[in-house]
Motif scaffolding. Structure first.
Motif, PDB file in Angstrom:
ATOM      1  N   UNK A  68      37.508  40.185  54.605  1.00  0.00           N
ATOM      2  CA  UNK A  68      38.504  39.803  53.601  1.00  0.00           C
ATOM      3  C   UNK A  68      37.872  39.230  52.326  1.00  0.00           C
ATOM      4  N   UNK A  69      37.005  40.012  51.656  1.00  0.00           N
ATOM      5  CA  UNK A  69      36.386  39.504  50.426  1.00  0.00           C
ATOM      6  C   UNK A  69      37.397  39.270  49.305  1.00  0.00           C
ATOM      7  N   UNK A  70      38.528  39.936  49.344  1.00  0.00           N
ATOM      8  CA  UNK A  70      39.543  39.749  48.305  1.00  0.00           C
ATOM      9  C   UNK A  70      40.036  38.311  48.243  1.00  0.00           C
ATOM     10  N   UNK A  71      40.224  37.695  49.409  1.00  0.00           N
ATOM     11  CA  UNK A  71      40.659  36.294  49.451  1.00  0.00           C
ATOM     12  C   UNK A  71      39.580  35.380  48.883  1.00  0.00           C
ATOM     13  N   UNK A  72      38.310  35.709  49.139  1.00  0.00           N
ATOM     14  CA  UNK A  72      37.204  34.900  48.621  1.00  0.00           C
ATOM     15  C   UNK A  72      37.103  35.071  47.109  1.00  0.00           C
ATOM     16  N   UNK A  73      37.319  36.290  46.604  1.00  0.00           N
ATOM     17  CA  UNK A  73      37.321  36.524  45.152  1.00  0.00           C
ATOM     18  C   UNK A  73      38.361  35.626  44.497  1.00  0.00           C
ATOM     19  N   UNK A  74      39.566  35.598  45.038  1.00  0.00           N
ATOM     20  CA  UNK A  74      40.636  34.778  44.465  1.00  0.00           C
ATOM     21  C   UNK A  74      40.297  33.288  44.537  1.00  0.00           C
ATOM     22  N   UNK A  75      39.680  32.852  45.636  1.00  0.00           N
ATOM     23  CA  UNK A  75      39.303  31.443  45.767  1.00  0.00           C
ATOM     24  C   UNK A  75      38.230  31.073  44.743  1.00  0.00           C
ATOM     25  N   UNK A  76      37.253  31.951  44.532  1.00  0.00           N
ATOM     26  CA  UNK A  76      36.194  31.695  43.551  1.00  0.00           C
ATOM     27  C   UNK A  76      36.783  31.648  42.143  1.00  0.00           C
ATOM     28  N   UNK A  77      37.680  32.576  41.839  1.00  0.00           N
ATOM     29  CA  UNK A  77      38.315  32.575  40.518  1.00  0.00           C
ATOM     30  C   UNK A  77      39.077  31.272  40.297  1.00  0.00           C
ATOM     31  N   UNK A  78      39.797  30.829  41.307  1.00  0.00           N
ATOM     32  CA  UNK A  78      40.588  29.600  41.195  1.00  0.00           C
ATOM     33  C   UNK A  78      39.666  28.379  41.024  1.00  0.00           C
ATOM     34  N   UNK A  79      38.604  28.309  41.811  1.00  0.00           N
ATOM     35  CA  UNK A  79      37.671  27.175  41.729  1.00  0.00           C
ATOM     36  C   UNK A  79      36.985  27.068  40.371  1.00  0.00           C
ATOM     37  N   UNK A  80      36.707  28.215  39.764  1.00  0.00           N
ATOM     38  CA  UNK A  80      35.946  28.233  38.519  1.00  0.00           C
ATOM     39  C   UNK A  80      36.808  28.418  37.281  1.00  0.00           C
ATOM     40  N   UNK A  81      38.124  28.502  37.462  1.00  0.00           N
ATOM     41  CA  UNK A  81      39.033  28.661  36.333  1.00  0.00           C
ATOM     42  C   UNK A  81      38.865  29.999  35.632  1.00  0.00           C
ATOM     43  N   UNK A  82      38.516  31.032  36.402  1.00  0.00           N
ATOM     44  CA  UNK A  82      38.309  32.362  35.813  1.00  0.00           C
ATOM     45  C   UNK A  82      39.639  33.094  35.675  1.00  0.00           C
ATOM     46  N   UNK A  83      39.937  33.633  34.486  1.00  0.00           N
ATOM     47  CA  UNK A  83      41.187  34.375  34.306  1.00  0.00           C
ATOM     48  C   UNK A  83      41.124  35.784  34.892  1.00  0.00           C
ATOM     49  N   UNK A  84      39.902  36.294  35.085  1.00  0.00           N
ATOM     50  CA  UNK A  84      39.726  37.632  35.640  1.00  0.00           C
ATOM     51  C   UNK A  84      38.418  37.673  36.424  1.00  0.00           C
ATOM     52  N   UNK A  85      37.983  38.860  36.828  1.00  0.00           N
ATOM     53  CA  UNK A  85      36.794  38.984  37.670  1.00  0.00           C
ATOM     54  C   UNK A  85      35.507  39.219  36.892  1.00  0.00           C
ATOM     55  N   UNK A  86      35.529  39.048  35.596  1.00  0.00           N
ATOM     56  CA  UNK A  86      34.334  39.275  34.782  1.00  0.00           C
ATOM     57  C   UNK A  86      33.420  38.054  34.883  1.00  0.00           C
ATOM     58  N   UNK A  87      32.157  38.308  35.283  1.00  0.00           N
ATOM     59  CA  UNK A  87      31.165  37.240  35.380  1.00  0.00           C
ATOM     60  C   UNK A  87      29.920  37.658  34.610  1.00  0.00           C
ATOM     61  N   UNK A  88      29.098  36.675  34.231  1.00  0.00           N
ATOM     62  CA  UNK A  88      27.929  36.951  33.406  1.00  0.00           C
ATOM     63  C   UNK A  88      26.676  36.370  34.048  1.00  0.00           C
ATOM     64  N   UNK A  89      25.540  37.068  33.940  1.00  0.00           N
ATOM     65  CA  UNK A  89      24.287  36.555  34.494  1.00  0.00           C
ATOM     66  C   UNK A  89      23.984  35.160  33.962  1.00  0.00           C
ATOM     67  N   UNK A  90      23.473  34.313  34.850  1.00  0.00           N
ATOM     68  CA  UNK A  90      23.129  32.952  34.479  1.00  0.00           C
ATOM     69  C   UNK A  90      24.255  31.960  34.710  1.00  0.00           C
ATOM     70  N   UNK A  91      25.458  32.454  35.000  1.00  0.00           N
ATOM     71  CA  UNK A  91      26.603  31.581  35.235  1.00  0.00           C
ATOM     72  C   UNK A  91      26.525  30.991  36.636  1.00  0.00           C
ATOM     73  N   UNK A  92      26.841  29.723  36.755  1.00  0.00           N
ATOM     74  CA  UNK A  92      26.928  29.079  38.064  1.00  0.00           C
ATOM     75  C   UNK A  92      28.360  29.209  38.549  1.00  0.00           C
ATOM     76  N   UNK A  93      28.534  29.840  39.710  1.00  0.00           N
ATOM     77  CA  UNK A  93      29.860  29.990  40.303  1.00  0.00           C
ATOM     78  C   UNK A  93      29.958  29.089  41.525  1.00  0.00           C
ATOM     79  N   UNK A  94      30.942  28.209  41.508  1.00  0.00           N
ATOM     80  CA  UNK A  94      31.179  27.373  42.676  1.00  0.00           C
ATOM     81  C   UNK A  94      31.968  28.183  43.688  1.00  0.00           C
TER      82      UNK A  94
END
Length: 104
Positions: A68-94
């Motif tokens: 169930x990686x979809x649930x983890x994606x949503x949890x990571x987005x919520x924890x980091x205040x991400x509006x979408x799934x775009x991430x950038x190298x060097x970013x720290x994701x909680x």
């Protein structure tokens, strides 16, 4: 009092400049007001650093063990205040402390 043609043009230009100035000031104020992003406290949470080629889905897939990686994606987005799934190298994701609870 009747305005000449030149007087009307000057008046229209003055009103336009004042309006544009007001719009500019309004956007500056709105821009300053929208700067703060509210995210939950990250104290003690595990984190990963995004590397070149990483995707949020791939990170979530590894963390969840493919379960169930979809649930983890949503949890990571919520924890980091991400509006979408775009991430950038060097970013720290909680990431969630208890992945097992997220994938259930």
């Amino acid at each position: 009092m009747r305005l000449t043609r030149r007087g009307r043009v000057v008046l229209v230009v003055a009103v336009a400049l004042l309006s544009l100035g007001g719009f500019w000031l309004g956007t500056r104020a709105a821009g300053h007001a929208a700067v703060q992003v509210v995210v939950p406290s990250h104290a003690g949470l595990p984190w990963v650093e995004v590397r070149q080629g990483d995707t949020l889905w791939a990170i979530a897939d590894v963390l969840s063990g493919g379960e169930n990686p979809g649930a983890v994606v949503e949890a990571i987005k919520r924890l980091n205040g991400l509006p979408d799934s775009i991430i950038h190298p060097g970013t720290r994701l909680y990431v969630p402390r208890d992945i097992a609870a997220v994938v259930r």
